[in-house]
Design an enzyme around this catalytic site. Sequence first.
Site, mmCIF file in Angstrom:
data_model
loop_
_atom_site.group_PDB
_atom_site.id
_atom_site.type_symbol
_atom_site.label_atom_id
_atom_site.label_comp_id
_atom_site.label_asym_id
_atom_site.label_seq_id
_atom_site.Cartn_x
_atom_site.Cartn_y
_atom_site.Cartn_z
ATOM 1 N N GLU A 1 -1.280 -5.505 8.655
ATOM 2 C CA GLU A 1 -0.505 -4.875 9.722
ATOM 3 C C GLU A 1 -1.154 -5.153 11.076
ATOM 4 O OE1 GLU A 1 -0.042 -0.677 8.979
ATOM 5 O OE2 GLU A 1 0.814 -0.998 6.988
ATOM 6 N N ASP B 1 0.835 -1.200 0.000
ATOM 7 C CA ASP B 1 0.000 0.000 0.000
ATOM 8 C C ASP B 1 0.878 1.261 0.000
ATOM 9 O OD1 ASP B 1 0.877 -0.254 2.598
ATOM 10 O OD2 ASP B 1 -1.085 0.090 3.528
ATOM 11 N N SER B 2 2.223 1.089 0.039
ATOM 12 C CA SER B 2 3.138 2.202 -0.232
ATOM 13 C C SER B 2 2.888 2.731 -1.647
ATOM 14 C CB SER B 2 4.595 1.751 -0.085
ATOM 15 O OG SER B 2 4.829 0.563 -0.819
ATOM 16 N N GLU C 1 9.193 -3.939 10.571
ATOM 17 C CA GLU C 1 9.511 -2.635 10.003
ATOM 18 C C GLU C 1 10.020 -1.673 11.071
ATOM 19 O OE1 GLU C 1 6.664 -0.971 7.296
ATOM 20 O OE2 GLU C 1 7.637 0.981 7.274
ATOM 21 N N ASP D 1 -0.963 -6.306 -0.224
ATOM 22 C CA ASP D 1 -1.235 -5.639 1.057
ATOM 23 C C ASP D 1 -2.734 -5.428 1.211
ATOM 24 O OD1 ASP D 1 0.665 -5.013 2.962
ATOM 25 O OD2 ASP D 1 1.186 -3.052 2.115
ATOM 26 N N LYS E 1 -1.110 -9.555 3.074
ATOM 27 C CA LYS E 1 -0.374 -9.054 4.232
ATOM 28 C C LYS E 1 -1.237 -8.090 5.021
ATOM 29 C CE LYS E 1 3.257 -6.087 3.902
ATOM 30 N NZ LYS E 1 2.697 -4.963 4.695
HETATM 31 N N1 MHF Z 1 8.683 5.322 -0.311
HETATM 32 C C1 MHF Z 1 8.299 4.662 0.769
HETATM 33 N N2 MHF Z 1 9.162 3.854 1.397
HETATM 34 C C2 MHF Z 1 8.811 3.190 2.523
HETATM 35 O O1 MHF Z 1 9.642 2.441 3.062
HETATM 36 C C3 MHF Z 1 7.490 3.342 3.016
HETATM 37 C C4 MHF Z 1 6.604 4.181 2.319
HETATM 38 N N3 MHF Z 1 7.026 4.844 1.216
HETATM 39 N N4 MHF Z 1 5.328 4.359 2.730
HETATM 40 C C5 MHF Z 1 4.793 3.495 3.730
HETATM 41 C C6 MHF Z 1 5.795 3.239 4.754
HETATM 42 C C7 MHF Z 1 6.174 4.465 5.548
HETATM 43 N N5 MHF Z 1 7.549 4.190 5.873
HETATM 44 C C8 MHF Z 1 8.412 5.074 6.519
HETATM 45 C C9 MHF Z 1 8.220 6.432 6.435
HETATM 46 C C10 MHF Z 1 9.090 7.303 7.080
HETATM 47 C C11 MHF Z 1 10.146 6.805 7.819
HETATM 48 C C12 MHF Z 1 11.076 7.743 8.516
HETATM 49 O O2 MHF Z 1 11.091 8.919 8.252
HETATM 50 N N6 MHF Z 1 11.894 7.235 9.426
HETATM 51 C C13 MHF Z 1 12.924 7.981 10.105
HETATM 52 C C14 MHF Z 1 13.230 7.364 11.450
HETATM 53 C C15 MHF Z 1 12.356 7.936 12.527
HETATM 54 C C16 MHF Z 1 12.947 7.722 13.896
HETATM 55 O O3 MHF Z 1 14.070 8.189 14.120
HETATM 56 O O4 MHF Z 1 12.267 7.091 14.751
HETATM 57 C C17 MHF Z 1 14.233 7.898 9.337
HETATM 58 O O5 MHF Z 1 14.979 8.878 9.361
HETATM 59 O O6 MHF Z 1 14.520 6.836 8.719
HETATM 60 C C18 MHF Z 1 10.328 5.442 7.893
HETATM 61 C C19 MHF Z 1 9.466 4.579 7.243
HETATM 62 C C20 MHF Z 1 7.959 2.936 5.320
HETATM 63 N N7 MHF Z 1 7.057 2.751 4.202
HETATM 64 C C1 KIV Z 2 7.227 -1.487 3.208
HETATM 65 C C2 KIV Z 2 6.413 -2.708 2.938
HETATM 66 C C3 KIV Z 2 6.666 -3.788 3.928
HETATM 67 C C4 KIV Z 2 4.948 -2.368 2.841
HETATM 68 O O1 KIV Z 2 4.131 -2.703 3.652
HETATM 69 C C5 KIV Z 2 4.543 -1.559 1.685
HETATM 70 O O2 KIV Z 2 5.337 -1.365 0.760
HETATM 71 O O3 KIV Z 2 3.384 -1.133 1.687
HETATM 72 MG MG MG Z 3 2.251 -1.688 3.395
#
Ligand code: MHF
Ligand code: KIV
Ligand code: MG
EC number: 2.1.2.11
Length: 284
Positions: free
Chosen positions: A119, A48-49, A186, A87, A117
Amino acid sequence: MEKRKPLTTARLKKMKQAGEPITFVTAYDYPSAKLAEEAGIDVILVGDSLGNVVLGYDSTLPVTLDDIVYHTRAVVRGAASTFIVADMPFMSYHGSIDHTLQGVARLMQEGHAKAVKLEGGAEIAHTVEAITNAGVPVVGHIGLTPQAVHQIGGYLIQGKSSEQAQKLLADAKALEQAGAFAIVLELVTEELAAWISKELTIPTIGIGAGASCDGQVLVFHDLLQYGSAPAPRKFVKVYANVGETIRSGIAQYVQEVKARSFPGPEHSFHMDDEVAAYLYGDKE
Ligand SMILES: Nc1nc(=O)c2c([nH]1)NC[C@@H]1CN(c3ccc(C(=O)N[C@@H](CCC(=O)O)C(=O)O)cc3)CN21
Ligand SMILES: CC(C)C(=O)C(=O)O
Ligand SMILES: [Mg+2]
């Protein structure tokens, strides 16, 4: 290309036992799925990303079951020999079991997915069990669960405290007990992911969860820098810059049309000489 043995949930478990890493990537359409299959990926996730990287939303919440069905069909057409997981979108598995199973049926019958899948942890174990009992393989997903972003308060690392870590391990065990054949971890610490991976007999698939998981998953657009966030997140490794390739290709096309250097004679079609001469030539 050599045709590979079709992957099964039993084979994935054997890969964990043998210590053979499992590769997942997301894909959302025919060409991306075809390229992922040709590259030798084990499993494709129609995530669903999709909402973020293909549809331009700022979260996964607006993604509908119709969206996932439509994109899963295209992915299956591109990668007919690959194990494809769809998803379940936001709110498609929190009503009645009947409602959930209707959605699962659409993903399988219209989307042609091989598995789904969901969540969540122990709180959705009964749902995982009902889907599994219907003969549909289920992948779990714990740690950062982006569909709960507004409850979590951001895309934050999960399981840093010992209470949180123990809860996540209990969630993983509940999902395994309920019949899940794999679990996505994740954005959890490497230490917790290692612990959960050791405690389970089913494979863990990590994203931002370190190297000890039984497999890894990344979002297609992230690892190829294809229009996703400009600064890749810490857990992403960029393997190609497809976005720049596309941008410079289109920029060159624009420049050549403006300069009248495209199309050239080799791109154009012609009448037979006599016909051209008759229509436009000197007709005396
Ligand atoms: N392009 C994309 N990639 C992804 O991996 C993803 C999506 N979209 N959309 C759905 C979710 C959202 N995800 C995300 C979105 C933001 C962060 C993020 O900004 N993380 C911070 C860490 C935050 C912390 O320190 O606790 C980072 O800097 O990595 C991580 C996963 C993973 N998934
Ligand atoms: C990041 C993966 C595990 C996901 O759930 C997605 O792409 O939606
Ligand atoms: Mg997903």
